[in-house]
Design a protein around this motif. Structure first.
Motif, PDB file in Angstrom:
ATOM      1  N   SER A  42    -105.425 -23.972 -45.065  1.00 34.28           N
ATOM      2  CA  SER A  42    -105.373 -22.759 -44.232  1.00 34.28           C
ATOM      3  C   SER A  42    -105.876 -23.060 -42.834  1.00 34.28           C
ATOM      4  O   SER A  42    -106.577 -24.054 -42.597  1.00 34.28           O
ATOM      5  N   TRP A  43    -105.507 -22.183 -41.907  1.00 29.01           N
ATOM      6  CA  TRP A  43    -105.917 -22.263 -40.513  1.00 29.01           C
ATOM      7  C   TRP A  43    -107.036 -21.256 -40.226  1.00 29.01           C
ATOM      8  O   TRP A  43    -107.037 -20.153 -40.761  1.00 29.01           O
ATOM      9  N   THR A  44    -107.936 -21.653 -39.333  1.00 30.99           N
ATOM     10  CA  THR A  44    -108.843 -20.711 -38.675  1.00 30.99           C
ATOM     11  C   THR A  44    -108.455 -20.710 -37.201  1.00 30.99           C
ATOM     12  O   THR A  44    -108.571 -21.736 -36.516  1.00 30.99           O
ATOM     13  N   LEU A  45    -107.966 -19.568 -36.734  1.00 33.23           N
ATOM     14  CA  LEU A  45    -107.366 -19.508 -35.402  1.00 33.23           C
ATOM     15  C   LEU A  45    -108.331 -18.965 -34.362  1.00 33.23           C
ATOM     16  O   LEU A  45    -109.115 -18.054 -34.631  1.00 33.23           O
ATOM     17  N   GLU A  46    -108.201 -19.545 -33.171  1.00 33.10           N
ATOM     18  CA  GLU A  46    -108.899 -19.027 -31.993  1.00 33.10           C
ATOM     19  C   GLU A  46    -107.858 -18.384 -31.095  1.00 33.10           C
ATOM     20  O   GLU A  46    -106.881 -19.025 -30.711  1.00 33.10           O
ATOM     21  N   THR A  47    -108.028 -17.117 -30.774  1.00 34.70           N
ATOM     22  CA  THR A  47    -107.024 -16.383 -30.004  1.00 34.70           C
ATOM     23  C   THR A  47    -107.613 -15.838 -28.710  1.00 34.70           C
ATOM     24  O   THR A  47    -108.833 -15.855 -28.497  1.00 34.70           O
ATOM     25  N   SER A  48    -106.733 -15.380 -27.853  1.00 35.88           N
ATOM     26  CA  SER A  48    -107.147 -14.692 -26.623  1.00 35.88           C
ATOM     27  C   SER A  48    -106.371 -13.382 -26.530  1.00 35.88           C
ATOM     28  O   SER A  48    -105.142 -13.402 -26.429  1.00 35.88           O
ATOM     29  N   PRO A  49    -107.122 -12.234 -26.596  1.00 33.72           N
ATOM     30  CA  PRO A  49    -108.563 -12.076 -26.833  1.00 33.72           C
ATOM     31  C   PRO A  49    -108.939 -12.519 -28.243  1.00 33.72           C
ATOM     32  O   PRO A  49    -108.097 -12.546 -29.145  1.00 33.72           O
ATOM     33  N   GLN A  50    -110.204 -12.847 -28.421  1.00 32.56           N
ATOM     34  CA  GLN A  50    -110.655 -13.421 -29.673  1.00 32.56           C
ATOM     35  C   GLN A  50    -110.631 -12.389 -30.806  1.00 32.56           C
ATOM     36  O   GLN A  50    -111.075 -11.259 -30.651  1.00 32.56           O
ATOM     37  N   ILE A  51    -110.092 -12.815 -31.944  1.00 31.24           N
ATOM     38  CA  ILE A  51    -110.099 -12.012 -33.172  1.00 31.24           C
ATOM     39  C   ILE A  51    -110.920 -12.788 -34.186  1.00 31.24           C
ATOM     40  O   ILE A  51    -110.496 -13.848 -34.670  1.00 31.24           O
ATOM     41  N   ASN A  52    -112.089 -12.317 -34.498  1.00 29.10           N
ATOM     42  CA  ASN A  52    -113.005 -13.039 -35.363  1.00 29.10           C
ATOM     43  C   ASN A  52    -112.475 -13.104 -36.796  1.00 29.10           C
ATOM     44  O   ASN A  52    -111.935 -12.134 -37.327  1.00 29.10           O
ATOM     45  N   GLY A  53    -112.620 -14.285 -37.392  1.00 33.15           N
ATOM     46  CA  GLY A  53    -112.280 -14.463 -38.793  1.00 33.15           C
ATOM     47  C   GLY A  53    -110.799 -14.439 -39.097  1.00 33.15           C
ATOM     48  O   GLY A  53    -110.409 -14.133 -40.226  1.00 33.15           O
ATOM     49  N   LEU A  54    -109.965 -14.805 -38.128  1.00 36.09           N
ATOM     50  CA  LEU A  54    -108.525 -14.801 -38.350  1.00 36.09           C
ATOM     51  C   LEU A  54    -108.120 -16.099 -39.040  1.00 36.09           C
ATOM     52  O   LEU A  54    -108.114 -17.174 -38.438  1.00 36.09           O
ATOM     53  N   GLN A  55    -107.796 -15.996 -40.318  1.00 40.04           N
ATOM     54  CA  GLN A  55    -107.392 -17.154 -41.113  1.00 40.04           C
ATOM     55  C   GLN A  55    -105.995 -16.914 -41.693  1.00 40.04           C
ATOM     56  O   GLN A  55    -105.712 -15.834 -42.224  1.00 40.04           O
ATOM     57  N   ASP A  59     -97.508 -33.034 -30.791  1.00 42.71           N
ATOM     58  CA  ASP A  59     -97.730 -33.613 -32.123  1.00 42.71           C
ATOM     59  C   ASP A  59     -98.551 -32.645 -32.954  1.00 42.71           C
ATOM     60  O   ASP A  59     -99.783 -32.678 -32.948  1.00 42.71           O
ATOM     61  N   HIS A  60     -97.834 -31.754 -33.664  1.00 39.84           N
ATOM     62  CA  HIS A  60     -98.556 -30.743 -34.423  1.00 39.84           C
ATOM     63  C   HIS A  60     -99.055 -31.307 -35.746  1.00 39.84           C
ATOM     64  O   HIS A  60     -98.553 -32.303 -36.249  1.00 39.84           O
ATOM     65  N   PHE A  61    -100.041 -30.666 -36.263  1.00 41.11           N
ATOM     66  CA  PHE A  61    -100.641 -31.043 -37.527  1.00 41.11           C
ATOM     67  C   PHE A  61    -100.814 -29.763 -38.344  1.00 41.11           C
ATOM     68  O   PHE A  61    -100.626 -28.657 -37.842  1.00 41.11           O
ATOM     69  N   GLY A  62    -101.159 -29.915 -39.614  1.00 38.70           N
ATOM     70  CA  GLY A  62    -101.323 -28.727 -40.427  1.00 38.70           C
ATOM     71  C   GLY A  62     -99.992 -28.058 -40.718  1.00 38.70           C
ATOM     72  O   GLY A  62     -98.912 -28.636 -40.561  1.00 38.70           O
ATOM     73  N   SER A  63    -100.051 -26.802 -41.135  1.00 38.46           N
ATOM     74  CA  SER A  63     -98.858 -26.061 -41.546  1.00 38.46           C
ATOM     75  C   SER A  63     -98.396 -25.159 -40.420  1.00 38.46           C
ATOM     76  O   SER A  63     -98.848 -24.022 -40.265  1.00 38.46           O
ATOM     77  N   ARG A  81    -104.961 -19.795 -28.944  1.00 38.31           N
ATOM     78  CA  ARG A  81    -105.527 -20.799 -28.042  1.00 38.31           C
ATOM     79  C   ARG A  81    -105.805 -22.115 -28.744  1.00 38.31           C
ATOM     80  O   ARG A  81    -105.676 -23.189 -28.160  1.00 38.31           O
ATOM     81  N   ASP A  82    -106.215 -22.038 -30.006  1.00 38.75           N
ATOM     82  CA  ASP A  82    -106.538 -23.246 -30.753  1.00 38.75           C
ATOM     83  C   ASP A  82    -106.589 -22.906 -32.236  1.00 38.75           C
ATOM     84  O   ASP A  82    -106.550 -21.732 -32.613  1.00 38.75           O
ATOM     85  N   GLY A  83    -106.672 -23.952 -33.054  1.00 31.89           N
ATOM     86  CA  GLY A  83    -106.745 -23.729 -34.489  1.00 31.89           C
ATOM     87  C   GLY A  83    -107.375 -24.907 -35.193  1.00 31.89           C
ATOM     88  O   GLY A  83    -107.227 -26.062 -34.761  1.00 31.89           O
ATOM     89  N   ILE A  84    -108.082 -24.633 -36.271  1.00 27.90           N
ATOM     90  CA  ILE A  84    -108.700 -25.681 -37.084  1.00 27.90           C
ATOM     91  C   ILE A  84    -108.052 -25.632 -38.468  1.00 27.90           C
ATOM     92  O   ILE A  84    -108.069 -24.588 -39.137  1.00 27.90           O
ATOM     93  N   TRP A  85    -107.482 -26.761 -38.883  1.00 26.73           N
ATOM     94  CA  TRP A  85    -106.789 -26.832 -40.160  1.00 26.73           C
ATOM     95  C   TRP A  85    -107.715 -27.398 -41.233  1.00 26.73           C
ATOM     96  O   TRP A  85    -108.325 -28.452 -41.050  1.00 26.73           O
ATOM     97  N   ASP A  86    -107.842 -26.702 -42.346  1.00 25.83           N
ATOM     98  CA  ASP A  86    -108.680 -27.125 -43.468  1.00 25.83           C
ATOM     99  C   ASP A  86    -107.761 -27.654 -44.569  1.00 25.83           C
ATOM    100  O   ASP A  86    -107.036 -26.886 -45.206  1.00 25.83           O
ATOM    101  N   ASN A  87    -107.790 -28.970 -44.784  1.00 24.13           N
ATOM    102  CA  ASN A  87    -106.921 -29.573 -45.787  1.00 24.13           C
ATOM    103  C   ASN A  87    -107.277 -29.132 -47.203  1.00 24.13           C
ATOM    104  O   ASN A  87    -106.401 -29.083 -48.072  1.00 24.13           O
ATOM    105  N   TYR A  88    -108.543 -28.802 -47.441  1.00 27.08           N
ATOM    106  CA  TYR A  88    -108.959 -28.420 -48.791  1.00 27.08           C
ATOM    107  C   TYR A  88    -108.412 -27.045 -49.164  1.00 27.08           C
ATOM    108  O   TYR A  88    -107.838 -26.860 -50.242  1.00 27.08           O
TER     109      TYR A  88
END
Length: 532
Positions: free
Chosen positions: A390-403, A262-266, A380-387
């Motif tokens: 856009s997505w803020t992604l968590e990756t492996s290996p981690q890439i800081n600030g990937l939106q 059940d995906h959410f966001g874009s 690995r994960d993502g946080i969706w900002d409705n305002y």
């Protein structure tokens, strides 16, 4: 309504893609071209070859190995009787509609495959003949490094010595094959498929109809069993069914995706039917001149095509994520498979790959700063900002600030025939095993030896190998099915009561007349007439 009140088709084909067109055309062709060699016919006893091709075909080289004798190509049996064929497709009433839509959506100009991969059963060089006849050579692109660029004998020995691996069979390719190793444009290929459908009067037989259930009554008539197909447009009956609907599954996010099920966001799948090229909020940002970023996930050719299409749509930045290395190959399947090898014990292509053309396109975009290729990277994960949409992604290996504004998964479609609702009645009455979601079918691609339900395309992968869903698999699948179908026709005739009241039997009996076309083409000789 009793069963005899329904029209009974000879064959119903489910799916109007390249595999469906290939098998429909093959069932209408009385003088097919040669696909397999004599040694392959001997090794695989279930392959059918016409007796005339055994007499008239010439020896040819098929291997560079000095101890390999010349071989000859044999054609399969022709089906000269006219069959009542119906084609059902869930999405369209036209041949190749999903194929054409994908090429248009992703702005693909040329096929990946060479000139001899096409659905035409009559002429192996049919596509090449169309190009020469209409003077469209400029629409071809050479597949470089395949012909005339092989390793020398010394280099091959050194490579084996350094790697410590046993030397593999080398496909024989010389300058005579160079004309085959070009890639046709989509426009040329589309016209060729339309010409094939028109030649066999198949243009208007496709009906837009969703098949919901397929059942089989082995005692449907005196001479044969009958399939009953429940569809969105009514009930259909047939003596044989050919399933060529690809994976027959809706595109969905992979199970390893953090947004599954059940995906959410874009987030979307590249092949999703209800997905536009880019979502509205991304298009609005582009039109207003704002920076836009998307993530494309996948290591196959489609992922590279999606990335290139996004850049051409004025997306500012694309992050292309691949969980392993980005492989670059002309074909997903090695040439040894593509030159007619028919063993079914290897079912893996080693993962997806991109061809050199799209690798160059990616490299150009990387150089210009429009694409970041992130190999050995997974979301690995993502946080969706409705305002901000856009997505803020968590990756492996981690890439800081990937939106990113949007995520597109171009990871293919999983195949599992046990989950196809339409096949559940068959699986209930005559269950067959599966491996990796693919059905364990006979050598002739039948459900079992008693039920004339055939698979071709992706779901025939255990028999056709890793190229089952490609154009070469389409033609090989059609050849296997046609060989078995000829046998079924003769079996039905033997069980007929001979009253002449059924068009099916009348059509089969027409085979006993002299086929002047085969005689004129040299497929038969005057002595065979004496046997009639």
């Amino acid at each position: 309504m009793v069963e005899s009140d329904y029209r009974i088709h000879d064959v119903i084909i489910v799916g109007s893609g390249s595999c469906g067109l290939a098998v429909a055309a093959r069932l209408c062709e009385a003088t097919p071209s040669s696909l397999f060699s004599e040694s392959e016919h001997q090794r695989y006893h279930w392959m059918k070859a016409s007796s005339s091709s055994r007499r008239s075909s010439k020896l040819t080289r098929t291997s560079r190995r000095s101890n390999t004798a010349p071989d000859r190509l044999l054609s399969g049996p022709g089906i000269s009787c006219k069959l009542d064929i119906a084609v059902l497709d869930e999405t369209s009433d036209q041949w190749m509609s999903a194929w054409n839509e994908k090429f248009e959506k992703l702005e693909i100009s040329h096929l990946r495959s060479p000139m001899f991969f096409h659905p035409d059963p009559r002429d192996r060089d049919g596509l090449l003949e169309l190009v020469y006849r209409e003077g469209r050579e400029r629409e071809l692109r050479e597949i470089a490094g395949v012909v005339g660029k092989g390793l020398s004998k010394h280099q091959r020995k050194k490579k084996v010595k350094d790697s410590g691996k046993r030397q593999q069979e080398t496909t024989y390719l010389d300058e005579r094959d160079r004309k085959d190793f070009f890639r046709p444009s989509q426009a040329v290929f589309k016209q060729h498929c339309e010409d094939i459908a028109a030649r066999y009067n198949l243009t208007n037989i496709v009906e837009k109809s969703k098949v919901t259930s397929i059942s089989y009554n082995p005692h449907g008539t005196i001479n044969s069993g009958i399939f009953t197909l429940r569809t969105s447009t009514g009930t259909r009956k047939a003596r044989a069914v050919i399933f060529s609907a690809g994976a027959a599954s809706k595109p969905s996010l992979p199970a390893s995706c953090p947004f599954y099920p059940d995906h959410f966001g874009s987030v979307s799948h590249a092949f999703a039917k209800d997905t536009v090229r880019l979502p509205r909020h991304v298009l609005d940002k582009i039109s207003s001149g704002k920076q836009t970023k998307i993530a494309v996930v996948g290591g196959g050719l489609t992922s590279a095509q999606v990335t290139a299409t996004a850049i051409s749509s004025n997306v500012s930045k694309v992050y292309h994520l691949v969980r392993g290395p980005l492989r670059v190959k002309h074909f997903d399947v090695d040439l040894n498979w593509r030159r007619g090898t028919t063993t079914d014990d290897q079912r893996c292509t080693g993962g997806g790959s991109v061809n050199p053309e799209y690798k160059r396109i990616l490299d150009d975009h990387i150089k210009n700063g429009k694409v970041d290729l992130l190999e050995y990277t997974e979301i690995r994960d993502g946080i969706w900002d409705n305002y901000t949409q856009s997505w803020t992604l968590e990756t492996s290996p981690q890439i800081n600030g990937l939106q990113v504004d949007h995520i597109i998964y171009a990871t293919g479609i999983a195949a599992d025939f046990t989950t196809i609702p339409a096949l559940q009645p068959l699986q209930h009455t005559a269950p067959i095993q599966s491996m990796g979601g693919l059905p364990c079918i006979t050598d002739e691609l039948m459900w079992n030896k008693d039920i004339p339900f055939f698979f071709t395309g992706r779901l025939a992968g255990l028999r056709l190998g890793p190229g089952a869903g490609n154009l070469e698999g389409a033609r090989q699948g059609a050849e296997r099915i046609a060989g078995k179908f000829e046998e079924l026709l003769r079996g039905y005739l033997k069980r007929s009561d001979g009253d002449g009241g059924d068009e099916w039997w009348d059509a089969v009996e027409e085979r006993e007349e002299v086929d002047m076309r085969r005689l004129g083409l040299g497929r038969e000789n005057q002595f065979t007439i004496l046997e009639v």
